[in-house]
Write a protein that holds these residues in place. Structure first.
Motif, PDB file in Angstrom:
ATOM      1  N   ARG A 196       5.707  -2.709   0.315  1.00  0.00           N
ATOM      2  CA  ARG A 196       4.364  -2.134   0.214  1.00  0.00           C
ATOM      3  C   ARG A 196       4.137  -1.068   1.282  1.00  0.00           C
ATOM      4  O   ARG A 196       3.538  -0.017   1.017  1.00  0.00           O
ATOM      5  CB  ARG A 196       3.320  -3.244   0.370  1.00  0.00           C
ATOM      6  CG  ARG A 196       1.874  -2.768   0.228  1.00  0.00           C
ATOM      7  CD  ARG A 196       0.887  -3.897   0.517  1.00  0.00           C
ATOM      8  NE  ARG A 196       0.976  -4.334   1.907  1.00  0.00           N
ATOM      9  CZ  ARG A 196       0.327  -3.746   2.918  1.00  0.00           C
ATOM     10  NH1 ARG A 196      -0.458  -2.709   2.680  1.00  0.00           N
ATOM     11  NH2 ARG A 196       0.460  -4.190   4.147  1.00  0.00           N
ATOM     12  N   SER A 197       4.620  -1.326   2.491  1.00  0.00           N
ATOM     13  CA  SER A 197       4.440  -0.384   3.596  1.00  0.00           C
ATOM     14  C   SER A 197       5.023   0.985   3.255  1.00  0.00           C
ATOM     15  O   SER A 197       4.395   2.025   3.477  1.00  0.00           O
ATOM     16  CB  SER A 197       5.096  -0.940   4.859  1.00  0.00           C
ATOM     17  OG  SER A 197       5.096   0.016   5.889  1.00  0.00           O
ATOM     18  N   LYS A 204       2.969   2.666   0.238  1.00  0.00           N
ATOM     19  CA  LYS A 204       1.667   3.182   0.655  1.00  0.00           C
ATOM     20  C   LYS A 204       1.816   4.454   1.481  1.00  0.00           C
ATOM     21  O   LYS A 204       1.058   5.400   1.332  1.00  0.00           O
ATOM     22  CB  LYS A 204       0.908   2.124   1.455  1.00  0.00           C
ATOM     23  CG  LYS A 204       0.351   0.981   0.614  1.00  0.00           C
ATOM     24  CD  LYS A 204      -0.658   0.161   1.379  1.00  0.00           C
ATOM     25  CE  LYS A 204      -1.958   0.934   1.567  1.00  0.00           C
ATOM     26  NZ  LYS A 204      -3.033   0.076   2.129  1.00  0.00           N
ATOM     27  N   THR A 205       2.822   4.466   2.354  1.00  0.00           N
ATOM     28  CA  THR A 205       3.028   5.629   3.211  1.00  0.00           C
ATOM     29  C   THR A 205       3.445   6.855   2.408  1.00  0.00           C
ATOM     30  O   THR A 205       3.029   7.979   2.698  1.00  0.00           O
ATOM     31  CB  THR A 205       4.080   5.335   4.290  1.00  0.00           C
ATOM     32  OG1 THR A 205       3.707   4.157   5.002  1.00  0.00           O
ATOM     33  CG2 THR A 205       4.198   6.487   5.270  1.00  0.00           C
ATOM     34  N   GLY A 208       2.632   7.495  -0.638  1.00  0.00           N
ATOM     35  CA  GLY A 208       1.553   7.917  -1.532  1.00  0.00           C
ATOM     36  C   GLY A 208       2.007   8.059  -2.971  1.00  0.00           C
ATOM     37  O   GLY A 208       2.521   7.115  -3.575  1.00  0.00           O
ATOM     38  N   HIS A 265       0.988  -0.488  -5.255  1.00  0.00           N
ATOM     39  CA  HIS A 265       0.583   0.341  -4.118  1.00  0.00           C
ATOM     40  C   HIS A 265       1.273   1.704  -4.071  1.00  0.00           C
ATOM     41  O   HIS A 265       1.161   2.409  -3.069  1.00  0.00           O
ATOM     42  CB  HIS A 265       0.862  -0.408  -2.814  1.00  0.00           C
ATOM     43  CG  HIS A 265       0.177  -1.725  -2.736  1.00  0.00           C
ATOM     44  ND1 HIS A 265      -1.161  -1.863  -2.435  1.00  0.00           N
ATOM     45  CD2 HIS A 265       0.637  -2.991  -2.960  1.00  0.00           C
ATOM     46  CE1 HIS A 265      -1.496  -3.147  -2.450  1.00  0.00           C
ATOM     47  NE2 HIS A 265      -0.427  -3.851  -2.759  1.00  0.00           N
ATOM     48  N   GLY A 266       1.962   2.077  -5.129  1.00  0.00           N
ATOM     49  CA  GLY A 266       2.635   3.373  -5.131  1.00  0.00           C
ATOM     50  C   GLY A 266       3.490   3.547  -6.365  1.00  0.00           C
ATOM     51  O   GLY A 266       3.402   2.769  -7.323  1.00  0.00           O
TER      52      GLY A 266
END
Length: 575
Positions: free
Chosen positions: A324-325, A328-329, A331, A388-389
């Motif tokens: 997820r990290s 999310k980063t 985008g 999340h992306g």
């Protein structure tokens, strides 16, 4: 009189400086008997050395936190800190001291050799070279026990830097070099995926490795030139040679500064085609480097680095957070995450079974399907992260249709579970596969009908096609990305993908080597994935390319069957 020594070029650039020899403490270890009444004292010496080295590593990790190489160096130091607490190393050495009544240094070296033998059975070249962590941790311990940890010289008055010459270098060593005007690295051992190579590239320091007995040839304070672009070390150069290399170094530095201006320039060819320049990463820590070069996305996230070097497997939540990290980063930019690519040859969760031929054994997707519970956990974590992306899931080392069918069935099962639990995920997440064995490249039909994208892992494809191990110094000269058979497999895979409307990328080392950029563009490749440090140099090649002109030239190259003619033709593409 000047003379030249040739090795492996692993970090570009030119360094001019004076030699500083790093002692190889493991060569100085003697074996002696310890009287029973002194055993407790010997164990105290060992424990004290462990505590000292642990403190050093903690300090070095803190020192690394401010630099751009923090992600790679910090990860290496973390692994070495873990090794200090690994019962297979220190506790086993303590047992040897107690039962055999031997000195601590010898006990550490004996246990190190036992562990190194296990690592040498590992097929994957990157993972196999992690045996260097064990050796380097033991060397740090032995240096403390022997009482000579070693010191680097202060900055020289003549303005020249220090050329560190060693048998091998650890990441912990290199962090400590930052304030000592280190100009270059030279080592006896190593290859493109060795610690010295990785750290040198991350720090932007020229390095030549694999020079065998270079420490026996050089003397402390001797003037040398390290050409990390050509893989050459020039010993005792005269003033004319030094001046020539100073000019070359200035030219290289100007080129590097120009490349930085390309960060925000779209990677479009002269004929207007956009080329995706993606990055290969090992975890969230690498995203900063990807953003620094404005990469179009992540083409390969190697998830096995969540699994190795630990006593227990990461659970679903830990994996989910890591995936997820990154998503999310990044985008809206795509992130391709490869399911874990390890084998039964690598100890996972206490499994120490070693296969007789791990290269052809239970590894990658085969291992995943043989451990469905572990695989299901990873698939659930990936699907949860897809909310999340822009996630794409990639399966390594496919060779059979049933491997895809079983994987897709497990994905469907994981989706059904998450729906029942009312957990959000992307229903349309794409599933792709890696083309790493000739069987896959020669029978793509069964893959393109089942998958959404393909990625060519050239490192393994070359090794399996030519039946050589590129980490084996005896046959490394046979590792040839331009072998006609290799090029035909790569070209056919790209063409088949285009025919079926399936995106194809290359995520092996060929993608990040500017010598092959025009060749791959001419084959029809439009998605390159590489180490972040290579993105801008590849972008420069793309901006200068005319695909319309390249395509017919490359098709002629693919029809050639003489390696020398192929190599000459590829060199002419850039001319």
């Amino acid at each position: 009189m000047a003379f030249t020594i040739h090795g492996l070029a692993v970090s570009q650039g030119i360094a001019i400086g004076h030699v500083h020899l790093i002692s190889h403490a493991l060569l100085e270890v003697n074996h002696y008997h310890v009287a029973q009444k002194y055993i407790a004292e010997e164990l105290y010496r060992l424990d004290d050395a462990v505590a000292t080295v642990h403190g050093e590593l903690i300090g070095l990790k803190a020192a690394a936190s401010g630099g751009q190489a923090h992600s790679e160096l910090g990860a290496f130091v973390d692994l070495q800190i873990m090794l200090l607490a690994d019962p297979m190393l220190v506790d086993a050495a303590r047992e040897l001291v107690s039962t055999r009544r031997c000195n601590a240094e010898w006990a550490l070296v004996q246990q190190m050799e036992h562990l190194v033998e296990q690592f040498q059975q590992i097929e994957d070249p990157y993972l196999r070279e992690r045996q260097a962590d064990v050796v380097q941790v033991v060397e740090r311990l032995v240096k403390v026990l022997l009482g000579h940890p070693g010191r680097l010289p202060a900055k020289r008055r003549d303005g020249l830097g220090t050329i560190v010459v060693a048998h091998d270098l650890s990441p912990a060593d290199t962090i400590g070099f930052r304030d000592h005007n280190i100009a270059g690295f030279v080592t006896d051992v190593g290859g493109p995926t060795s610690h010295t190579a990785i750290v040198a590239r991350s720090l932007g320091i020229p390095a030549v490795v694999g020079l065998h007995h270079i420490r026996d040839v050089l003397e402390d304070d001797e003037l040398v030139i390290v050409d990390g672009t050509r893989g050459v070390v020039i010993v005792a150069p005269d003033e004319h040679i030094v001046e020539e290399y100073r000019l070359r170094r200035t030219e290289l530095e100007l080129e590097r500064s120009k490349l930085k201006r390309l960060k925000d320039t779209p990677a479009n060819t002269l004929c207007g085609e956009h080329i995706d320049l993606l990055v290969n990463i090992e975890g969230p820590k690498d995203i900063a480097a990807a953003r620094a070069v404005n990469a179009d996305g992540v083409g390969l996230y190697r998830t096995e680095f969540l699994f190795i070097g630990r006593d227990s497997l990461p659970d679903e939540d830990e994996q989910y957070e890591a995936y997820r990290s990154v998503l999310k980063t990044m985008g809206k930019r795509p992130v391709t995450i490869r399911t874990f690519d390890v084998g039964a040859d690598k100890a996972l969760n206490g499994n120490t079974r070693v296969e007789p031929n791990p290269a052809l054994g239970l590894r990658a997707v085969r291992y995943s399907l043989a451990e469905p519970k572990m695989f299901r956990t990873q698939l659930r974590a990936l699907l949860r992260a897809s909310a999340h992306g822009k996630l794409r899931i990639m399966v390594p080392m496919l060779a059979h249709a049933h491997e895809i069918d079983q994987t897709l069935a497990l994905v469907d099962r994981a989706k059904a579970e998450l729906r029942a639990e009312r957990v959000r995920f992307d229903e349309s997440v794409e599933i792709g596969g890696m083309v790493e064995v000739p069987a896959a490249a020669l029978a793509l039909g069964m893959f393109v009908r089942r998958l959404s994208f393909l990625s060519i892992g050239t490192n393994d494809l070359i090794q399996y096609t030519l039946a050589i191990d590129r980490a084996n110094e005896a046959v490394v000269h046979l590792y040839d990305p331009l072998h006609p058979a290799v090029l035909k497999l790569i070209g056919a895979t790209i063409q088949t993908g285009a025919r079926y409307g399936l995106p194809v990328s290359v995520c092996g080392e060929m993608a990040g080597d500017p010598a092959y950029t025009l060749l791959l563009l001419g084959m029809g490749l439009r998605h390159f994935s590489m180490h972040p440090a290579n993105v801008l140099e590849i972008k420069q090649q793309v901006l200068r390319a005319d695909v319309g002109e390249l395509a017919p030239k490359v098709q002629r190259i693919l029809r050639m069957d003489e390696p020398m003619r192929v190599r000459e033709a590829v060199e002419r593409l850039a001319g």
